[in-house]
Design a protein around this motif. Sequence first.
Motif, PDB file in Angstrom:
ATOM      1  N   GLN A   1       3.088   3.280   3.383  1.00  0.00           N
ATOM      2  CA  GLN A   1       1.953   3.194   4.322  1.00  0.00           C
ATOM      3  C   GLN A   1       0.658   3.682   3.678  1.00  0.00           C
ATOM      4  O   GLN A   1      -0.398   3.047   3.825  1.00  0.00           O
ATOM      5  CB  GLN A   1       2.252   4.021   5.571  1.00  0.00           C
ATOM      6  CG  GLN A   1       3.333   3.438   6.471  1.00  0.00           C
ATOM      7  CD  GLN A   1       3.572   4.307   7.685  1.00  0.00           C
ATOM      8  OE1 GLN A   1       3.788   5.523   7.558  1.00  0.00           O
ATOM      9  NE2 GLN A   1       3.529   3.710   8.862  1.00  0.00           N
ATOM     10  N   LEU A   2       0.727   4.803   2.962  1.00  0.00           N
ATOM     11  CA  LEU A   2      -0.472   5.360   2.331  1.00  0.00           C
ATOM     12  C   LEU A   2      -1.032   4.422   1.255  1.00  0.00           C
ATOM     13  O   LEU A   2      -2.241   4.197   1.175  1.00  0.00           O
ATOM     14  CB  LEU A   2      -0.149   6.725   1.709  1.00  0.00           C
ATOM     15  CG  LEU A   2       0.089   7.882   2.685  1.00  0.00           C
ATOM     16  CD1 LEU A   2       0.664   9.085   1.938  1.00  0.00           C
ATOM     17  CD2 LEU A   2      -1.213   8.260   3.385  1.00  0.00           C
ATOM     18  N   LEU A   3      -0.142   3.877   0.452  1.00  0.00           N
ATOM     19  CA  LEU A   3      -0.594   3.039  -0.656  1.00  0.00           C
ATOM     20  C   LEU A   3      -1.163   1.714  -0.190  1.00  0.00           C
ATOM     21  O   LEU A   3      -2.036   1.141  -0.854  1.00  0.00           O
ATOM     22  CB  LEU A   3       0.553   2.810  -1.645  1.00  0.00           C
ATOM     23  CG  LEU A   3       1.015   4.052  -2.406  1.00  0.00           C
ATOM     24  CD1 LEU A   3       2.203   3.722  -3.294  1.00  0.00           C
ATOM     25  CD2 LEU A   3      -0.132   4.615  -3.250  1.00  0.00           C
TER      26      LEU A   3
ATOM     27  N   LEU B   1       8.910  -1.927  -3.961  1.00  0.00           N
ATOM     28  CA  LEU B   1      10.308  -2.241  -3.684  1.00  0.00           C
ATOM     29  C   LEU B   1      10.944  -0.989  -3.095  1.00  0.00           C
ATOM     30  O   LEU B   1      11.071   0.029  -3.779  1.00  0.00           O
ATOM     31  CB  LEU B   1      11.018  -2.666  -4.969  1.00  0.00           C
ATOM     32  CG  LEU B   1      12.533  -2.901  -4.894  1.00  0.00           C
ATOM     33  CD1 LEU B   1      12.868  -4.009  -3.908  1.00  0.00           C
ATOM     34  CD2 LEU B   1      13.087  -3.227  -6.273  1.00  0.00           C
ATOM     35  N   GLY B   2      11.310  -1.038  -1.808  1.00  0.00           N
ATOM     36  CA  GLY B   2      11.914   0.116  -1.156  1.00  0.00           C
ATOM     37  C   GLY B   2      13.404   0.206  -1.436  1.00  0.00           C
ATOM     38  O   GLY B   2      14.083  -0.817  -1.568  1.00  0.00           O
ATOM     39  N   LEU B   3      13.905   1.444  -1.540  1.00  0.00           N
ATOM     40  CA  LEU B   3      15.335   1.697  -1.745  1.00  0.00           C
ATOM     41  C   LEU B   3      15.812   2.730  -0.732  1.00  0.00           C
ATOM     42  O   LEU B   3      15.054   3.632  -0.361  1.00  0.00           O
ATOM     43  CB  LEU B   3      15.607   2.255  -3.147  1.00  0.00           C
ATOM     44  CG  LEU B   3      15.331   1.406  -4.377  1.00  0.00           C
ATOM     45  CD1 LEU B   3      15.640   2.219  -5.626  1.00  0.00           C
ATOM     46  CD2 LEU B   3      16.162   0.138  -4.352  1.00  0.00           C
TER      47      LEU B   3
ATOM     48  N   ALA C   1      13.649  -3.638   7.568  1.00  0.00           N
ATOM     49  CA  ALA C   1      12.573  -4.273   8.328  1.00  0.00           C
ATOM     50  C   ALA C   1      11.382  -3.324   8.470  1.00  0.00           C
ATOM     51  O   ALA C   1      10.219  -3.740   8.382  1.00  0.00           O
ATOM     52  CB  ALA C   1      13.081  -4.689   9.708  1.00  0.00           C
ATOM     53  N   LYS C   2      11.684  -2.033   8.684  1.00  0.00           N
ATOM     54  CA  LYS C   2      10.622  -1.030   8.834  1.00  0.00           C
ATOM     55  C   LYS C   2       9.787  -0.934   7.554  1.00  0.00           C
ATOM     56  O   LYS C   2       8.556  -0.886   7.593  1.00  0.00           O
ATOM     57  CB  LYS C   2      11.263   0.317   9.162  1.00  0.00           C
ATOM     58  CG  LYS C   2      10.293   1.370   9.685  1.00  0.00           C
ATOM     59  CD  LYS C   2      11.075   2.619  10.092  1.00  0.00           C
ATOM     60  CE  LYS C   2      10.138   3.710  10.569  1.00  0.00           C
ATOM     61  NZ  LYS C   2      10.869   4.959  10.908  1.00  0.00           N
ATOM     62  N   PHE C   3      10.462  -0.918   6.415  1.00  0.00           N
ATOM     63  CA  PHE C   3       9.763  -0.876   5.123  1.00  0.00           C
ATOM     64  C   PHE C   3       8.864  -2.101   4.971  1.00  0.00           C
ATOM     65  O   PHE C   3       7.674  -1.987   4.667  1.00  0.00           O
ATOM     66  CB  PHE C   3      10.782  -0.861   3.971  1.00  0.00           C
ATOM     67  CG  PHE C   3      10.883   0.460   3.260  1.00  0.00           C
ATOM     68  CD1 PHE C   3       9.863   0.889   2.423  1.00  0.00           C
ATOM     69  CD2 PHE C   3      11.991   1.271   3.412  1.00  0.00           C
ATOM     70  CE1 PHE C   3       9.952   2.098   1.752  1.00  0.00           C
ATOM     71  CE2 PHE C   3      12.092   2.491   2.747  1.00  0.00           C
ATOM     72  CZ  PHE C   3      11.068   2.905   1.912  1.00  0.00           C
ATOM     73  N   ILE C   4       9.439  -3.272   5.168  1.00  0.00           N
ATOM     74  CA  ILE C   4       8.706  -4.509   4.896  1.00  0.00           C
ATOM     75  C   ILE C   4       7.565  -4.715   5.886  1.00  0.00           C
ATOM     76  O   ILE C   4       6.463  -5.150   5.510  1.00  0.00           O
ATOM     77  CB  ILE C   4       9.686  -5.708   4.891  1.00  0.00           C
ATOM     78  CG1 ILE C   4      10.588  -5.605   3.645  1.00  0.00           C
ATOM     79  CG2 ILE C   4       8.935  -7.035   4.874  1.00  0.00           C
ATOM     80  CD1 ILE C   4      11.749  -6.560   3.621  1.00  0.00           C
TER      81      ILE C   4
ATOM     82  N   ALA D   1       5.986  -2.934   2.317  1.00  0.00           N
ATOM     83  CA  ALA D   1       6.824  -3.139   1.128  1.00  0.00           C
ATOM     84  C   ALA D   1       7.006  -4.637   0.877  1.00  0.00           C
ATOM     85  O   ALA D   1       7.058  -5.432   1.812  1.00  0.00           O
ATOM     86  CB  ALA D   1       8.185  -2.476   1.308  1.00  0.00           C
ATOM     87  N   ASN D   2       7.078  -5.011  -0.391  1.00  0.00           N
ATOM     88  CA  ASN D   2       7.321  -6.419  -0.731  1.00  0.00           C
ATOM     89  C   ASN D   2       8.785  -6.788  -0.579  1.00  0.00           C
ATOM     90  O   ASN D   2       9.108  -7.935  -0.275  1.00  0.00           O
ATOM     91  CB  ASN D   2       6.886  -6.700  -2.173  1.00  0.00           C
ATOM     92  CG  ASN D   2       5.411  -6.461  -2.410  1.00  0.00           C
ATOM     93  OD1 ASN D   2       4.956  -5.322  -2.382  1.00  0.00           O
ATOM     94  ND2 ASN D   2       4.665  -7.529  -2.642  1.00  0.00           N
TER      95      ASN D   2
END
Length: 419
Positions: free
Chosen positions: A192-194, A206-208, A218-221, A225-226
């Motif tokens: 979110q910050l970036l 890329l979230g892990l 889904a929350k990440f993307i 997140a890409n």
Amino acid sequence: MTHTIKLLVVEDSVMTTKIIRHLCLKTGGIDARYASSRAEAISILDSEQNEFFAALVDLNLPDAPDGEVVELCLSRKIPTIVLTGSFSEERRERLLATGIVDYVIKEGRYSYNYALRLVKRLKANEGIKVMIADDSKTARHYLRDLLKRHRYEVVEAENGAEAIRQLMAHTDTRILIADYNMPQIDGFQLTQLLRDKYEKTDLVILGLSGEGQSSLSAKFIKNGANDFLRKPFNQEEFYCRMMNCVETLELVEQLRDSLRRDSATGLWNANHFRELATELLETNEAAEHVKPISIAVFEIDDFDKINADYGRDAADRVLRTVGEIVGEALSRFYACRQMGPTFAAALPGIDAARCVTLFDGIIARVNNHDIEIDGHKLNVALTGGVSDATGLSLDKHLEQAERRLQNARTEGGNYMTAG
């Protein structure tokens, strides 16, 4: 500048070797050496002092039936792609555990195209910086080893706060791999910050996560997140996701670059040149020690006559030829085609006298480059002027250089003047 990739191919099948040889020639940029046995491979490696960027090797050879040639290449620290005629989960696990780049099942031309594409991908990856943000040292080292295997440059951060500091220090980072569960700033908050600063086409995230929540991806993307991977992940899936991310970045960059380029010459177009040169002049004027900057304007002599006598195709060929010569000679600087036969260049760190000397060489190359049009050899000339005064705007520089160009033309042309 494109560098040729030196590739070792070890394959005992004549047909497979023939296909790979054809594809290497068709693809371009690959200088391949061919061996049909482990003994031949050793001879080539010894004679060429291991100067191979990568190896494409058959898993089973008459004198190396159990993958000994793979061990040979890995022992010499050559990134290795394995060709195999059969597949099993046990074999897959064993191969990946050795540290190979990848394996390719011999299933036809597409398989070999994929292998060669991967070789080129490894070369391109050398200029791509990836940051790993994970509080687990073990996880970071595992990811680092996977990334290094594919030739990425790697930076590590042990939490989200350090990742932000590292990004400020490593501004050329293109991909961030962020674990969800980190102290201080977790991967979700980091994303979110970036995204307030970086577009998805400027910094891939890329979230892990090893968490069990199915909604986490889904929350990440949804928050920037890409892509997302759940731990533990399959090595091959990780590499495929990375390749897709990188190739998307490259396609966007190619599109951006094409919008900044002049289609006739390949040089910058006038609008992008104006942005670059204006920023260059303003930054220099604000610096503690002002350095010389030359602004040059130059034209192709008698261009209208070339167009009238030989036609538009010939005129386009002249533009393209001049653009190639100027682009190569001024690769360290900024050059553009303004309109018609008129060009401009900004040369930081170069005063007017040195600029004239540099252009003397360019003009000589253009003069000596015969362009053949319908059986006729066409000689082309350039005339130009240079401005290097301090404290001037770009428009004032261009006006001064243009006046000097006209003075040079009045005196016969085919040279560059600074006065």
